[in-house]
Scaffold this motif. Structure first.
Motif, PDB file in Angstrom:
ATOM      1  N   LYS A  33       0.382  -1.494  -0.142  1.00 21.31           N
ATOM      2  CA  LYS A  33      -0.100   0.224  -0.112  1.00 21.31           C
ATOM      3  C   LYS A  33       0.890   1.427  -0.036  1.00 21.31           C
ATOM      4  CE  LYS A  33      -4.232  -1.934   1.698  1.00 21.31           C
ATOM      5  NZ  LYS A  33      -5.492  -1.971   3.226  1.00 21.31           N
ATOM      6  N   GLY A  34       2.367   1.186   0.767  1.00 25.41           N
ATOM      7  CA  GLY A  34       2.753   2.249   0.490  1.00 25.41           C
ATOM      8  C   GLY A  34       4.423   1.866   0.008  1.00 25.41           C
ATOM      9  N   LEU A  35       5.147   3.216  -0.572  1.00 27.06           N
ATOM     10  CA  LEU A  35       6.210   3.282  -1.108  1.00 27.06           C
ATOM     11  C   LEU A  35       6.976   3.986  -0.003  1.00 27.06           C
ATOM     12  CD1 LEU A  35       8.267   2.786  -3.852  1.00 27.06           C
ATOM     13  CD2 LEU A  35       7.876   4.228  -4.746  1.00 27.06           C
ATOM     14  N   VAL A  54      17.423  -2.875   5.724  1.00 29.76           N
ATOM     15  CA  VAL A  54      15.847  -1.936   6.372  1.00 29.76           C
ATOM     16  C   VAL A  54      14.908  -2.340   5.093  1.00 29.76           C
ATOM     17  CG1 VAL A  54      14.491  -0.103   6.741  1.00 29.76           C
ATOM     18  CG2 VAL A  54      16.699  -0.324   8.180  1.00 29.76           C
ATOM     19  N   ALA A  55      15.921  -2.091   4.382  1.00 28.74           N
ATOM     20  CA  ALA A  55      14.367  -2.158   2.861  1.00 28.74           C
ATOM     21  C   ALA A  55      14.026  -3.877   3.103  1.00 28.74           C
ATOM     22  CB  ALA A  55      14.880  -2.088   1.892  1.00 28.74           C
ATOM     23  N   ALA A  56      15.230  -4.910   2.887  1.00 26.50           N
ATOM     24  CA  ALA A  56      14.342  -5.613   2.492  1.00 26.50           C
ATOM     25  C   ALA A  56      13.352  -5.781   3.943  1.00 26.50           C
ATOM     26  CB  ALA A  56      15.464  -6.864   2.621  1.00 26.50           C
ATOM     27  N   ARG A  57      13.377  -5.956   4.942  1.00 23.14           N
ATOM     28  CA  ARG A  57      12.140  -6.204   6.113  1.00 23.14           C
ATOM     29  C   ARG A  57      11.368  -5.609   6.042  1.00 23.14           C
ATOM     30  NH1 ARG A  57      14.252  -7.379  11.332  1.00 23.14           N
ATOM     31  NH2 ARG A  57      12.206  -7.501  11.993  1.00 23.14           N
ATOM     32  N   LEU A  58      11.479  -3.307   5.554  1.00 15.71           N
ATOM     33  CA  LEU A  58      10.216  -3.590   5.011  1.00 15.71           C
ATOM     34  C   LEU A  58       8.775  -4.574   4.237  1.00 15.71           C
ATOM     35  CD1 LEU A  58      11.451   0.356   4.778  1.00 15.71           C
ATOM     36  CD2 LEU A  58      10.221  -0.622   6.950  1.00 15.71           C
ATOM     37  N   ARG A  59       9.879  -4.459   3.109  1.00 15.77           N
ATOM     38  CA  ARG A  59       8.922  -5.797   1.909  1.00 15.77           C
ATOM     39  C   ARG A  59       8.747  -6.524   2.239  1.00 15.77           C
ATOM     40  NH1 ARG A  59      13.612  -4.041  -1.009  1.00 15.77           N
ATOM     41  NH2 ARG A  59      14.664  -6.232  -0.285  1.00 15.77           N
ATOM     42  N   GLU A  60       9.022  -7.570   3.467  1.00 22.47           N
ATOM     43  CA  GLU A  60       8.333  -8.545   3.965  1.00 22.47           C
ATOM     44  C   GLU A  60       7.368  -8.378   4.832  1.00 22.47           C
ATOM     45  OE1 GLU A  60      11.655  -9.934   7.213  1.00 22.47           O
ATOM     46  OE2 GLU A  60      13.053 -11.172   5.474  1.00 22.47           O
ATOM     47  N   ALA A  61       7.212  -6.549   5.534  1.00 20.59           N
ATOM     48  CA  ALA A  61       6.075  -6.161   6.521  1.00 20.59           C
ATOM     49  C   ALA A  61       5.220  -5.826   4.901  1.00 20.59           C
ATOM     50  CB  ALA A  61       6.711  -5.292   7.031  1.00 20.59           C
ATOM     51  N   GLY A  62       5.407  -6.017   4.039  1.00 23.83           N
ATOM     52  CA  GLY A  62       4.183  -5.465   3.161  1.00 23.83           C
ATOM     53  C   GLY A  62       4.791  -4.029   2.818  1.00 23.83           C
ATOM     54  N   LEU A 108       0.420   3.545  -5.153  1.00 19.05           N
ATOM     55  CA  LEU A 108       1.315   3.452  -3.737  1.00 19.05           C
ATOM     56  C   LEU A 108       1.185   4.619  -2.781  1.00 19.05           C
ATOM     57  CD1 LEU A 108       3.685   0.704  -4.028  1.00 19.05           C
ATOM     58  CD2 LEU A 108       1.397   0.624  -3.879  1.00 19.05           C
ATOM     59  N   ARG A 109       1.245   4.978  -1.751  1.00 19.62           N
ATOM     60  CA  ARG A 109       1.610   6.600  -0.781  1.00 19.62           C
ATOM     61  C   ARG A 109       3.012   6.265  -0.673  1.00 19.62           C
ATOM     62  NH1 ARG A 109      -2.390   7.656   3.433  1.00 19.62           N
ATOM     63  NH2 ARG A 109      -2.115  10.244   3.036  1.00 19.62           N
ATOM     64  N   PRO A 110       3.368   7.973  -1.595  1.00 15.16           N
ATOM     65  CA  PRO A 110       4.984   7.690  -0.907  1.00 15.16           C
ATOM     66  C   PRO A 110       5.498   8.350   0.492  1.00 15.16           C
ATOM     67  CG  PRO A 110       3.679   9.325  -1.984  1.00 15.16           C
ATOM     68  CD  PRO A 110       2.843   8.284  -2.572  1.00 15.16           C
ATOM     69  N   CYS A 111       6.244   7.170   0.683  1.00 10.66           N
ATOM     70  CA  CYS A 111       6.907   7.721   1.459  1.00 10.66           C
ATOM     71  C   CYS A 111       8.369   8.008   2.108  1.00 10.66           C
ATOM     72  CB  CYS A 111       6.830   6.555   3.406  1.00 10.66           C
ATOM     73  SG  CYS A 111       4.785   5.871   3.677  1.00 10.66           S
ATOM     74  N   ARG A 213       2.975   1.940   8.600  1.00 16.93           N
ATOM     75  CA  ARG A 213       1.785   1.191   8.644  1.00 16.93           C
ATOM     76  C   ARG A 213       0.766   2.326   8.847  1.00 16.93           C
ATOM     77  NH1 ARG A 213       2.714  -5.316  10.926  1.00 16.93           N
ATOM     78  NH2 ARG A 213       3.418  -5.980   8.536  1.00 16.93           N
ATOM     79  N   ARG A 214       0.918   3.275  10.122  1.00 15.06           N
ATOM     80  CA  ARG A 214      -0.666   3.167  10.626  1.00 15.06           C
ATOM     81  C   ARG A 214      -0.998   4.726  10.418  1.00 15.06           C
ATOM     82  NH1 ARG A 214       1.570   7.186  15.422  1.00 15.06           N
ATOM     83  NH2 ARG A 214       2.645   5.212  16.205  1.00 15.06           N
ATOM     84  N   HIS A 215       0.108   5.247   8.678  1.00 11.63           N
ATOM     85  CA  HIS A 215      -0.131   5.938   7.852  1.00 11.63           C
ATOM     86  C   HIS A 215       0.093   6.090   6.393  1.00 11.63           C
ATOM     87  CE1 HIS A 215       0.396   8.822  11.311  1.00 11.63           C
ATOM     88  NE2 HIS A 215       2.035   7.562  11.283  1.00 11.63           N
ATOM     89  N   VAL A 216       0.265   4.662   6.433  1.00 12.48           N
ATOM     90  CA  VAL A 216      -0.366   4.661   5.042  1.00 12.48           C
ATOM     91  C   VAL A 216      -1.788   3.336   4.980  1.00 12.48           C
ATOM     92  CG1 VAL A 216       1.957   4.893   3.874  1.00 12.48           C
ATOM     93  CG2 VAL A 216       1.164   2.322   4.791  1.00 12.48           C
ATOM     94  N   GLY A 217      -2.142   2.996   6.306  1.00 14.13           N
ATOM     95  CA  GLY A 217      -2.704   1.257   6.303  1.00 14.13           C
ATOM     96  C   GLY A 217      -2.062   0.482   6.333  1.00 14.13           C
ATOM     97  N   ASP A 218      -2.609  -0.408   6.872  1.00 19.06           N
ATOM     98  CA  ASP A 218      -1.310  -1.497   7.308  1.00 19.06           C
ATOM     99  C   ASP A 218      -1.895  -2.847   5.390  1.00 19.06           C
ATOM    100  OD1 ASP A 218      -0.449  -4.148   8.539  1.00 19.06           O
ATOM    101  OD2 ASP A 218      -1.317  -3.985   9.933  1.00 19.06           O
ATOM    102  N   ALA A 219      -0.791  -3.006   5.907  1.00 17.50           N
ATOM    103  CA  ALA A 219      -0.632  -3.887   4.231  1.00 17.50           C
ATOM    104  C   ALA A 219      -0.168  -5.104   4.413  1.00 17.50           C
ATOM    105  CB  ALA A 219       1.010  -3.191   3.241  1.00 17.50           C
ATOM    106  N   ARG A 220      -0.756  -5.853   6.027  1.00 21.28           N
ATOM    107  CA  ARG A 220      -1.340  -6.973   5.770  1.00 21.28           C
ATOM    108  C   ARG A 220      -2.243  -7.203   6.905  1.00 21.28           C
ATOM    109  NH1 ARG A 220       3.845  -9.917   4.480  1.00 21.28           N
ATOM    110  NH2 ARG A 220       3.850  -9.349   2.481  1.00 21.28           N
TER     111      ARG A 220
END
Length: 220
Positions: A33-35, A54-62, A108-111, A213-220
Motif C-alpha cells: 500500500k505504501g512506497l 531495512v528495505a528488505a524487512r519493510l518489504r517483508e512487512a508489505g 502507492l502512497r509515497p513515504c 503502517r499507521r499512516h499508509v494503512g496496514d499492508a498485511r
C-alpha cells in the motif's frame, strides 16, 4: 537459453529521470500500500548495507521500497553536492514523480526514509510535497532541512536517534521543536550514529514499520 524469471516483487534495477538516469533498486511486494523512498547519508548510496537490510524487512512487512542514488557518478566527484540538501531534496521529488507514473507504484502512497544527511533531505523534500504520507529519519541530520522547511512539513515524522549519538540527539530535538506536524522523537538506548550495535537496527526496523503502517494503512 534464459534463466528463470525473477520472483514477483523481487527487487530489480531501474533508472529514474529521463535525463539524469539515477540508478535505483525497486521492490514491490504483492499487496503493498505504501512506497518507502530511501535517502542515504553522505558517501553512501543505493547499495548501503544498512538501508538494504531495512528495505528488505519493510518489504517483508508489505511495504514497497525504492533505494536510489541521489547523485550521478559525475556529480559525486564534487563533494559539495553530497551536502547540497536542496539538490538532494529535488532528486527525491523527481523519484516521487517517477513513481507516480509507473503502473506498479502509481497507486502507492509515497513515504521517505532518510539516514544521516539524508534525514535533512527527506524533510526538505516533504515540506514541498503534500503527497508524502510519512517520514522516518534514522540518525538523521534533520536540522539540515532548515527551519523554514521544518515548519512547513505536514507529513507525520518519526525521528530515531541512537542514545550514544549525543550531538545528533540535540540537533533532532531542535528540529522536533521547529516542526508543527504530527511527530515523535525516539532514542534507542546503547545505539551509536550508525546503529551497528547488536539489535539496534532491528529496533529501527520495528519502529519504522509501525510508523509507516499507521499512516499508509496496514499492508498485511
Amino acid at each position: 537459453m534464459t534463466g528463470p524469471a525473477p520472483p514477483t516483487g523481487a527487487p530489480r534495477d531501474v533508472l529514474i529521470g529521463e535525463r539524469l538516469g539515477l540508478s535505483a533498486i525497486l521492490g514491490v511486494p504483492q499487496g503493498a500500500k505504501g512506497l518507502v523512498i530511501f535517502a542515504h547519508g553522505s558517501g553512501s548510496g543505493r547499495l548501503s548495507p544498512r538501508n538494504n537490510y531495512v528495505a528488505a524487512r519493510l518489504r517483508e512487512a508489505g511495504l514497497a521500497t525504492l533505494l536510489l542514488d541521489l547523485l550521478t557518478p559525475q556529480e559525486e566527484r564534487d563533494r559539495r553536492n553530497v551536502f547540497d540538501i536542496a539538490l538532494l531534496a529535488a532528486r527525491l521529488r523527481i523519484a516521487v514523480d517517477w513513481a507516480a507514473e509507473q503502473p506498479e507504484t502509481r497507486d502507492l502512497r509515497p513515504c521517505y526514509f532518510g539516514a544521516s544527511t539524508g534525514g535533512g533531505a527527506v524533510l526538505r523534500a516533504a515540506a514541498a510535497d503534500p503527497r508524502i504520507a510519512a517520514v522516518v529519519s534514522r540518525g538523521g541530520r534533520s536540522d539540515l532541512a532548515g527551519a523554514d522547511a521544518l515548519a512547513r512539513v505536514r507529513a507525520p515524522v518519526l525521528l530515531i536517534v541512537g542514545g550514544l549519538d549525543e550531538i545528533v540527539i540535540d540537533l533532532n530535538a531542535g528540529a522536533y521543536d521547529a516542526m508543527r506536524c504530527e511527530r515523535d522523537l525516539v532514542i534507542v538506548p546503547g545505539a551509536g550514529h550508525l546503529f551497528e550495535e547488536p539489535g539496534t537496527l532491528d529496533q529501527v526496523v520495528a519502529l519504522a514499520i509501525e510508523w509507516f503502517r499507521r499512516h499508509v494503512g496496514d499492508a498485511r
